[in-house]
Design a protein around this motif. Structure first.
Motif, mmCIF file in Angstrom:
data_model
loop_
_atom_site.group_PDB
_atom_site.id
_atom_site.type_symbol
_atom_site.label_atom_id
_atom_site.label_comp_id
_atom_site.label_asym_id
_atom_site.label_seq_id
_atom_site.Cartn_x
_atom_site.Cartn_y
_atom_site.Cartn_z
ATOM 1 N N ARG A 1 -25.833 50.725 -104.545
ATOM 2 C CA ARG A 1 -27.088 51.102 -105.191
ATOM 3 C C ARG A 1 -27.496 52.504 -104.754
ATOM 4 O O ARG A 1 -27.137 52.951 -103.674
ATOM 5 C CB ARG A 1 -28.199 50.107 -104.880
ATOM 6 C CG ARG A 1 -28.648 50.063 -103.428
ATOM 7 C CD ARG A 1 -29.637 48.926 -103.222
ATOM 8 N NE ARG A 1 -30.087 48.842 -101.830
ATOM 9 C CZ ARG A 1 -30.853 47.857 -101.359
ATOM 10 N NH1 ARG A 1 -31.246 46.871 -102.172
ATOM 11 N NH2 ARG A 1 -31.239 47.859 -100.100
ATOM 12 N N GLN A 2 -28.250 53.132 -105.641
ATOM 13 C CA GLN A 2 -28.753 54.460 -105.348
ATOM 14 C C GLN A 2 -30.195 54.565 -105.808
ATOM 15 O O GLN A 2 -30.489 54.427 -107.000
ATOM 16 C CB GLN A 2 -27.903 55.535 -106.029
ATOM 17 C CG GLN A 2 -28.270 56.944 -105.624
ATOM 18 C CD GLN A 2 -27.233 57.965 -106.035
ATOM 19 O OE1 GLN A 2 -26.397 57.721 -106.906
ATOM 20 N NE2 GLN A 2 -27.246 59.123 -105.396
ATOM 21 N N ALA A 3 -31.081 54.782 -104.851
ATOM 22 C CA ALA A 3 -32.498 54.976 -105.144
ATOM 23 C C ALA A 3 -32.765 56.466 -105.315
ATOM 24 O O ALA A 3 -31.997 57.303 -104.816
ATOM 25 C CB ALA A 3 -33.339 54.408 -104.013
ATOM 26 N N PRO A 4 -33.835 56.816 -106.003
ATOM 27 C CA PRO A 4 -34.145 58.243 -106.216
ATOM 28 C C PRO A 4 -34.243 58.998 -104.891
ATOM 29 O O PRO A 4 -34.920 58.554 -103.959
ATOM 30 C CB PRO A 4 -35.498 58.194 -106.925
ATOM 31 C CG PRO A 4 -35.510 56.886 -107.622
ATOM 32 C CD PRO A 4 -34.777 55.947 -106.709
ATOM 33 N N LYS B 1 -32.023 59.346 -102.661
ATOM 34 C CA LYS B 1 -31.231 58.771 -101.573
ATOM 35 C C LYS B 1 -29.761 58.734 -101.946
ATOM 36 O O LYS B 1 -29.394 58.811 -103.126
ATOM 37 C CB LYS B 1 -31.730 57.357 -101.239
ATOM 38 C CG LYS B 1 -33.128 57.321 -100.670
ATOM 39 C CD LYS B 1 -33.478 55.923 -100.194
ATOM 40 C CE LYS B 1 -34.851 55.896 -99.539
ATOM 41 N NZ LYS B 1 -35.196 54.544 -99.031
ATOM 42 N N GLN B 2 -28.914 58.580 -100.927
ATOM 43 C CA GLN B 2 -27.484 58.481 -101.174
ATOM 44 C C GLN B 2 -27.118 57.083 -101.655
ATOM 45 O O GLN B 2 -27.821 56.101 -101.380
ATOM 46 C CB GLN B 2 -26.723 58.801 -99.883
ATOM 47 C CG GLN B 2 -26.785 60.267 -99.480
ATOM 48 C CD GLN B 2 -25.839 60.580 -98.329
ATOM 49 O OE1 GLN B 2 -25.512 59.692 -97.541
ATOM 50 N NE2 GLN B 2 -25.406 61.819 -98.242
ATOM 51 N N ARG B 3 -26.017 57.008 -102.363
ATOM 52 C CA ARG B 3 -25.507 55.707 -102.794
ATOM 53 C C ARG B 3 -25.069 54.934 -101.561
ATOM 54 O O ARG B 3 -24.413 55.479 -100.665
ATOM 55 C CB ARG B 3 -24.333 55.890 -103.760
ATOM 56 C CG ARG B 3 -23.906 54.635 -104.472
ATOM 57 C CD ARG B 3 -22.874 54.926 -105.546
ATOM 58 N NE ARG B 3 -23.407 55.782 -106.602
ATOM 59 C CZ ARG B 3 -22.757 56.033 -107.737
ATOM 60 N NH1 ARG B 3 -21.565 55.482 -107.964
ATOM 61 N NH2 ARG B 3 -23.288 56.826 -108.638
ATOM 62 N N ILE C 1 -30.696 52.090 -108.947
ATOM 63 C CA ILE C 1 -29.637 51.840 -109.919
ATOM 64 C C ILE C 1 -28.505 51.153 -109.166
ATOM 65 O O ILE C 1 -28.063 51.661 -108.121
ATOM 66 C CB ILE C 1 -29.144 53.134 -110.580
ATOM 67 C CG1 ILE C 1 -30.288 53.820 -111.322
ATOM 68 C CG2 ILE C 1 -27.993 52.829 -111.542
ATOM 69 C CD1 ILE C 1 -29.926 55.181 -111.900
ATOM 70 N N TYR C 2 -28.051 50.049 -109.687
ATOM 71 C CA TYR C 2 -26.989 49.275 -109.053
ATOM 72 C C TYR C 2 -25.678 49.522 -109.796
ATOM 73 O O TYR C 2 -25.615 49.377 -111.013
ATOM 74 C CB TYR C 2 -27.337 47.789 -109.053
ATOM 75 C CG TYR C 2 -28.352 47.441 -107.999
ATOM 76 C CD1 TYR C 2 -29.680 47.868 -108.122
ATOM 77 C CD2 TYR C 2 -28.006 46.704 -106.867
ATOM 78 C CE1 TYR C 2 -30.617 47.577 -107.141
ATOM 79 C CE2 TYR C 2 -28.944 46.397 -105.884
ATOM 80 C CZ TYR C 2 -30.241 46.844 -106.036
ATOM 81 O OH TYR C 2 -31.169 46.553 -105.065
#
Length: 122
Positions: free
Chosen positions: A38-41, A43-45, A92-93
């Motif tokens: 997952r990757q948040a705004p 932030k790194q995946r 986002i996953y």
């Protein structure tokens, strides 16, 4: 052509549940480890969970006890059951396959799906 197609994302309230699916399509003989990232705004995946063909699983500490990864090798599909969702799970996953063996020979490495949005908010 191989595709990884994720589904099941959406908007859910804190404490709620969602189930993500990722189906691999194409002329596939086998898939090695499959995982969810997952990757948040801003932030790194990051790795959320992964599972080997034999069912050995790995989880990020932040999701242990709340998320469960599973797979159906016959369907080339991996699932992520997410319970007790928190706002910090919003991201986002992405589905990942570390190695896909083609039915006619050859391999595809580190292959990603297009991602599905998960939003946890009241």
């Amino acid at each position: 052509q191989v595709q990884l197609v994720e589904s099941g994302g959406g908007l859910v309230q804190p404490g709620g549940s969602l189930r993500l699916s990722c189906a691999a399509s194409g002329s596939i003989r086998s898939i090695n480890t499959m995982g969810w990232y997952r990757q948040a705004p801003g932030k790194q995946r990051e790795l959320v969970a992964a599972i080997t063909p034999g069912g050995t699983t790995t989880y990020a500490d932040s999701v242990k006890g709340r998320f469960t990864i599973s797979r159906d090798n016959a369907k080339n599909t991996v699932y992520l059951q997410m319970n007790s969702l928190k706002s910090e799970d919003t991201a986002i996953y992405y589905c990942n396959a570390d190695r896909i063996a083609y039915a006619r020979g050859g391999n595809l490495y580190n292959y990603w799906g297009q991602g599905t949005q998960v939003t946890v908010s009241s």
